[in-house]
Scaffold this motif. Structure first.
Motif, short mmCIF file in Angstrom:
data_model
loop_
_atom_site.label_atom_id
_atom_site.label_comp_id
_atom_site.label_asym_id
_atom_site.label_seq_id
_atom_site.Cartn_x
_atom_site.Cartn_y
_atom_site.Cartn_z
N HIS A 79 0.85 -1.01 -0.04
CA HIS A 79 -0.11 0.01 0.03
C HIS A 79 0.75 1.28 0.05
CE1 HIS A 79 -2.98 3.08 1.35
NE2 HIS A 79 -3.79 2.33 0.82
N THR A 103 -6.01 1.61 -3.81
CA THR A 103 -7.27 0.94 -3.47
C THR A 103 -7.56 -0.15 -2.70
OG1 THR A 103 -6.75 -0.46 -5.47
CG2 THR A 103 -8.00 1.29 -5.96
N ASP A 104 -8.66 -0.58 -2.25
CA ASP A 104 -8.94 -1.51 -1.21
C ASP A 104 -8.81 -2.87 -1.85
OD1 ASP A 104 -11.11 -1.48 -2.28
OD2 ASP A 104 -12.33 -0.90 -0.68
N LYS A 114 -8.15 -8.63 -1.89
CA LYS A 114 -8.76 -7.32 -0.83
C LYS A 114 -7.61 -7.06 0.19
CE LYS A 114 -13.04 -8.07 0.37
NZ LYS A 114 -13.92 -8.49 1.31
N VAL A 116 -6.95 -5.39 3.62
CA VAL A 116 -7.77 -5.11 4.81
C VAL A 116 -7.00 -4.22 5.74
CG1 VAL A 116 -9.24 -5.96 6.71
CG2 VAL A 116 -8.81 -7.23 4.59
N PRO A 117 -7.24 -2.95 5.95
CA PRO A 117 -6.42 -2.09 6.87
C PRO A 117 -6.47 -2.54 8.25
CG PRO A 117 -7.84 -0.68 5.58
CD PRO A 117 -8.30 -2.25 5.29
N PHE A 125 -1.77 -4.17 6.56
CA PHE A 125 -2.71 -4.50 5.94
C PHE A 125 -2.66 -6.05 6.07
CE2 PHE A 125 -2.28 -0.51 4.41
CZ PHE A 125 -3.35 0.02 4.07
N TYR A 127 -4.54 -9.49 4.10
CA TYR A 127 -4.87 -9.73 2.74
C TYR A 127 -5.72 -10.72 2.69
CZ TYR A 127 -1.25 -6.62 1.32
OH TYR A 127 -0.20 -5.57 1.07
N SER A 152 -14.67 -8.24 5.86
CA SER A 152 -13.71 -8.38 4.92
C SER A 152 -13.43 -9.72 4.82
CB SER A 152 -12.49 -7.48 5.33
OG SER A 152 -12.68 -6.37 5.48
#
Ligand SMILES: [Zn+2]
Ligand SMILES: [Zn+2]
Length: 260
Positions: A79, A103-104, A114, A116-117, A125, A127, A152
């Motif tokens: 990121h 992007t997310d 995806k 995921v913060p 993040f 994943y 998520s």
């Protein structure tokens, strides 16, 4: 998809994931030589890796990334906020291989990813990897769990989930100063066996059938303690380990290769 954790914990994290079309390393928290040796154990040449995906800047996730990327000309993907945080560590990787996303989510060939913060003390993040085979999630270095994170990853058949410390062991550890204990347990460090147990209970209800307890502290947890605590907790809710969900523990050594 096939996935194997090649090292887990504060001495270094590294996971290998592949599909028909792409080979990915998630973090290289081991030195470059050791990372190469671990890949050799599963018959993968470093040059076959398509991308190194980084979760966050901490050394137990990035120690070997710069050297490995440089030596084998592999792009490093993270990121934008993570890059801002870790750029200073990269002395060798050329700019063409310093790739970022904002992007997310993004695609790695046939895999939808995806990002995921996670609440941690630096940008971090988790994943979620999804394709026709199914859905696999990796969540470590989580300060605390919440509904957004669960949302998520819901429906993942396989989840690598942090179970960093046992609360009593951490409280009783005389080697850890109070400030460090607060950093670990204060909501932006790591999650305990108890928090992991609550998360697994929720995950099982969304269809998760395999969990790998990950990033265990060598000082404040043991594989047996984490496994026993979590299995007992789940049993109280009628979730039987080995029947409703299978629980493995990731260690500093390569674990099981899972296939979806
Ligand atoms: Zn870590
Ligand atoms: Zn960390």
């Amino acid at each position: 998809m096939r996935i194997i954790n090649l090292s887990s914990g504060s001495d270094g994290n590294m996971t290998y994931l592949e599909s028909e079309n792409v080979k990915v390393l998630i973090d290289i928290g081991l030195c470059c030589n050791e990372a190469e040796k671990r890949l050799a154990l599963i018959g993968v040449e470093p040059s076959q890796i398509d991308v190194i995906l980084v979760t966050h800047e901490h050394n137990d996730h990035t120690k070997g990334v710069d050297a490995f990327s440089y030596k084998h000309d592999i792009p490093v993907f993270a990121h934008r906020d993570v890059w801002e945080n870790m750029n200073y560590k990269f002395k060798k990787t050329p700019s063409k291989n310093r790739r970022f996303y904002e992007t997310d989510g993004f695609r790695l060939r046939d895999i939808n990813v995806k990002a995921v913060p996670l609440p941690h003390d630096v940008p971090c993040f988790g994943y979620v990897f999804e394709n026709n085979d199914g859905k696999i999630s990796i969540l470590t270095d989580i300060g605390h769990t919440n509904e957004r994170i669960l949302e998520s990853v819901r429906g993942s058949q396989l989840v690598y989930l942090e179970a960093n410390y046992d609360q009593d062991m951490l409280a009783a550890n005389l080697k850890y100063p109070p400030a460090l204990k607060r950093r670990i347990s204060g909501g932006h460090g790591h999650i305990s066996n108890r928090e992991a147990a609550h998360m697994i209970r929720a995950l099982v209800a969304t269809g998760t059938r395999q969990v790998v307890l990950s990033h265990l502290s060598q000082e404040n947890n043991t594989p047996t303690l984490a496994y026993t605590y979590i299995s007992e907790f789940l049993k109280e809710y009628g979730i039987i380990e080995g029947v409703h969900v299978k629980i493995d523990v990731a260690t500093t050594q390569p674990g099981t290769m899972f296939r979806l």
